[in-house]
Scaffold this motif. Structure first.
Motif, PDB file in Angstrom:
ATOM      1  N   UNK A  74       0.841  -1.212   0.000  1.00  0.00           N
ATOM      2  CA  UNK A  74       0.000   0.000   0.000  1.00  0.00           C
ATOM      3  C   UNK A  74       0.868   1.251   0.000  1.00  0.00           C
ATOM      4  N   UNK A  75       1.923   1.254   0.844  1.00  0.00           N
ATOM      5  CA  UNK A  75       2.790   2.425   0.924  1.00  0.00           C
ATOM      6  C   UNK A  75       3.518   2.669  -0.393  1.00  0.00           C
ATOM      7  N   UNK A  76       3.844   1.589  -1.114  1.00  0.00           N
ATOM      8  CA  UNK A  76       4.522   1.747  -2.410  1.00  0.00           C
ATOM      9  C   UNK A  76       3.555   2.194  -3.496  1.00  0.00           C
ATOM     10  N   UNK A  77       2.272   2.154  -3.219  1.00  0.00           N
ATOM     11  CA  UNK A  77       1.276   2.542  -4.210  1.00  0.00           C
ATOM     12  C   UNK A  77       0.814   1.389  -5.070  1.00  0.00           C
ATOM     13  N   UNK A  78       1.261   0.168  -4.735  1.00  0.00           N
ATOM     14  CA  UNK A  78       0.829  -0.980  -5.530  1.00  0.00           C
ATOM     15  C   UNK A  78      -0.640  -1.330  -5.258  1.00  0.00           C
ATOM     16  N   UNK A  80      -4.409   0.014  -3.124  1.00  0.00           N
ATOM     17  CA  UNK A  80      -5.105   1.018  -2.320  1.00  0.00           C
ATOM     18  C   UNK A  80      -5.225   0.480  -0.901  1.00  0.00           C
ATOM     19  N   UNK A  81      -5.569   1.364   0.040  1.00  0.00           N
ATOM     20  CA  UNK A  81      -5.680   0.928   1.426  1.00  0.00           C
ATOM     21  C   UNK A  81      -6.756  -0.136   1.572  1.00  0.00           C
ATOM     22  N   UNK A  82      -7.929   0.103   0.931  1.00  0.00           N
ATOM     23  CA  UNK A  82      -9.017  -0.851   1.051  1.00  0.00           C
ATOM     24  C   UNK A  82      -8.618  -2.206   0.465  1.00  0.00           C
ATOM     25  N   UNK A  83      -7.943  -2.154  -0.706  1.00  0.00           N
ATOM     26  CA  UNK A  83      -7.533  -3.407  -1.339  1.00  0.00           C
ATOM     27  C   UNK A  83      -6.465  -4.120  -0.505  1.00  0.00           C
ATOM     28  N   UNK A  84      -5.522  -3.350   0.053  1.00  0.00           N
ATOM     29  CA  UNK A  84      -4.459  -3.946   0.857  1.00  0.00           C
ATOM     30  C   UNK A  84      -5.048  -4.630   2.087  1.00  0.00           C
ATOM     31  N   UNK A  85      -6.042  -3.965   2.736  1.00  0.00           N
ATOM     32  CA  UNK A  85      -6.667  -4.562   3.918  1.00  0.00           C
ATOM     33  C   UNK A  85      -7.451  -5.817   3.547  1.00  0.00           C
ATOM     34  N   UNK A  86      -8.106  -5.782   2.392  1.00  0.00           N
ATOM     35  CA  UNK A  86      -8.867  -6.956   1.955  1.00  0.00           C
ATOM     36  C   UNK A  86      -7.941  -8.133   1.661  1.00  0.00           C
ATOM     37  N   UNK A  87      -6.834  -7.850   0.947  1.00  0.00           N
ATOM     38  CA  UNK A  87      -5.877  -8.916   0.608  1.00  0.00           C
ATOM     39  C   UNK A  87      -5.266  -9.491   1.887  1.00  0.00           C
ATOM     40  N   UNK A  88      -4.901  -8.604   2.841  1.00  0.00           N
ATOM     41  CA  UNK A  88      -4.312  -9.073   4.095  1.00  0.00           C
ATOM     42  C   UNK A  88      -5.290  -9.960   4.856  1.00  0.00           C
ATOM     43  N   UNK A  89      -6.554  -9.524   4.921  1.00  0.00           N
ATOM     44  CA  UNK A  89      -7.557 -10.308   5.644  1.00  0.00           C
ATOM     45  C   UNK A  89      -7.754 -11.675   4.991  1.00  0.00           C
ATOM     46  N   UNK A  90      -7.805 -11.716   3.652  1.00  0.00           N
ATOM     47  CA  UNK A  90      -7.995 -12.983   2.949  1.00  0.00           C
ATOM     48  C   UNK A  90      -6.831 -13.927   3.199  1.00  0.00           C
ATOM     49  N   UNK A  91      -5.604 -13.384   3.177  1.00  0.00           N
ATOM     50  CA  UNK A  91      -4.426 -14.225   3.388  1.00  0.00           C
ATOM     51  C   UNK A  91      -4.414 -14.814   4.804  1.00  0.00           C
TER      52      UNK A  91
END
Length: 456
Positions: A74-78, A80-91
């Protein structure tokens, strides 16, 4: 009591003293065996609980690292915050350990569940959730995480069951997302394993007590026979023998120089008193050997024969304050897999192999089994780092070579952490903490390697 014959009087005294001696030594042996069993059970429970704590901390940090990696993306801009949180939760939701029984949860610091095995609880508030004892365990988990990470104990049913069982949980905070990441295990298995070991120790203790008592009964019988031959001898030799028996009754097994000389002279006699004296010396030797055996068992690990924690403490207490130490902490990798897949007898064989290789490679050091699959090498005196590392490498290579010869042990490797006292003595507890840190670094970096405290 009155006796018409000095022979019967002396016989009565001799039998009485020998009986008291046998009774004292029997009681001492039984008490020592009971104490040793209780100490071993306490150490066993402590080792199991420490292992559970280490496992939970390690797994929680693993899940935290996964979330941190998404945050970095997320910090690198790869992402968005919402997407990063969703991916983290799924993992994290899909992560498992301990043969699929271990899982992870994520709650917000306000008590709203984010991850819980994909159940209906996700997305719902749990701040007021209570276990059967009325503990607000979600609040406690959040509080422990806010303090930098910690453990919580509560009652919770296993998946697919309704009966609440004691559970140990470790939580830590991921501040950027206001998440509380945690994982836990049910600890009812600890009681079962301790109960199983208690039965084994009790059986071993009973066998040992029977052998000691049988030996003492036989010795007592021997002395009863000899007592009838001592009454016809002069008072002075009888007084010497009686005094020695009283010393034995008081637990003084090691004779002073004067008594040893007197008893030697008595044992050289060819009559009944000489036979009695020789039997006394033999009994003294056997009792002394038994006493030394009991003391040795109290200071050494019952499986490997290496020094235990008590021996380590006494060894450190006996060293001068300016002693330079080098400590090497060892821990078998994948040991639990061997126990789970092939049984504890195979696991015990692995520990015995490690102990033999350890004795061979570090014959001049104090080798300690700290518990479970954890060992400690204590080297006294100032040592060159290169020399210690060379010896450690040789030990690790030899151990892995032996394990590779057995298909059941091929998965085992070993990790190590080294801590030195370079220029001046360092308190032993500080060195132990450093060697543990180095060991943790070795395990965190992939296992089957060693790390030195203080070296990047």
């Amino acid at each position: 009591m009155r006796f018409t014959s000095i022979q019967f009087r002396l016989t009565f005294i001799f039998i009485g003293i020998s009986f008291l001696t046998t009774l004292f030594m029997g009681a001492h042996a039984i008490y020592g065996a009971i104490q040793e069993t209780e100490n071993m059970l306490a150490e066993s429970r402590k080792d199991l609980e420490e292992s559970a704590h280490l496992q939970l901390e390690y797994q929680a940090h693993t899940a935290w690292s996964v979330v941190s990696a998404c945050y970095q993306a997320q910090l690198r801009g790869d992402l968005t915050k919402e997407r990063a949180m969703q991916v983290a939760a799924d993992l994290v939701r899909n992560m498992r350990y301990d043969n699929g029984q271990g899982y992870f949860t994520i709650d917000t610091d306000e008590g709203v569940n984010v991850v819980l095995l994909g159940t209906e609880a996700e997305g719902k508030p749990r701040l007021d959730a209570q276990d059967p004892n009325g503990r607000y365990f979600i609040r406690e988990m959040i509080q422990q995480a806010k303090l930098g990470g910690g453990f919580s104990n509560f009652m919770f049913p296993k998946p697919g069951t309704k009966e609440p069982l004691p559970k140990l949980y470790y939580t830590m905070e991921f501040a950027p997302y206001h998440w509380i990441i945690g994982t836990g295990i049910w600890i009812d298995h600890i009681d079962k394993r301790v109960s199983s070991r208690e039965k084994h120790f009790a059986s071993s203790m009973t066998s040992r007590i029977i052998k000691v008592l049988t030996s003492l009964v036989l010795l007592e019988f021997l002395f009863v026979l000899l007592a009838f031959y001592t009454g016809r001898k002069l008072a002075h030799p009888i007084q010497i023998a009686t005094r020695r028996m009283k010393e034995l009754g008081n637990g003084k097994l090691k004779m002073d120089e004067e008594t040893a000389t007197q008893m030697k002279k008595l044992s050289e006699r060819e009559d009944e008193l000489g036979a009695m004296s020789r039997a006394m010396n033999e009994m003294n030797k056997k009792l002394y050997d038994n006493q030394q055996l009991i003391l040795s068992m109290a200071q050494h690990d019952i499986l490997t024969g290496l020094a235990n924690r008590r021996h380590l403490t006494e060894f450190i207490d006996g060293c001068s304050p300016d002693t330079m130490f080098t400590l090497i902490s060892l821990d078998l990798d994948h040991f639990k897999e061997v126990n789970d897949n092939f049984g504890h007898q195979t696991g015990d064989a692995a520990l015995l192999i490690l102990a033999e290789v350890l004795r061979a490679e570090f014959f001049d050091a104090l080798n300690v089994r700290m518990g479970g699959d954890e060992f400690l090498i204590v080297i006294t005196g100032k040592e060159q780092q290169a020399t210690v590392e060379t010896r450690l490498q040789a030990f690790m290579q030899q151990l892995l070579f032996v394990y590779q010869q057995d298909k059941q042990l091929r998965c085992l490797t070993i990790s190590a952490g080294i801590a030195y006292a370079d220029e001046q003595p360092v308190p032993i507890d500080v060195l132990m903490s450093r060697s543990d840190e180095a060991l943790y670094a070795a395990k965190s970096s992939g296992r089957s390697r060693y790390r030195v405290y203080g070296r990047d």
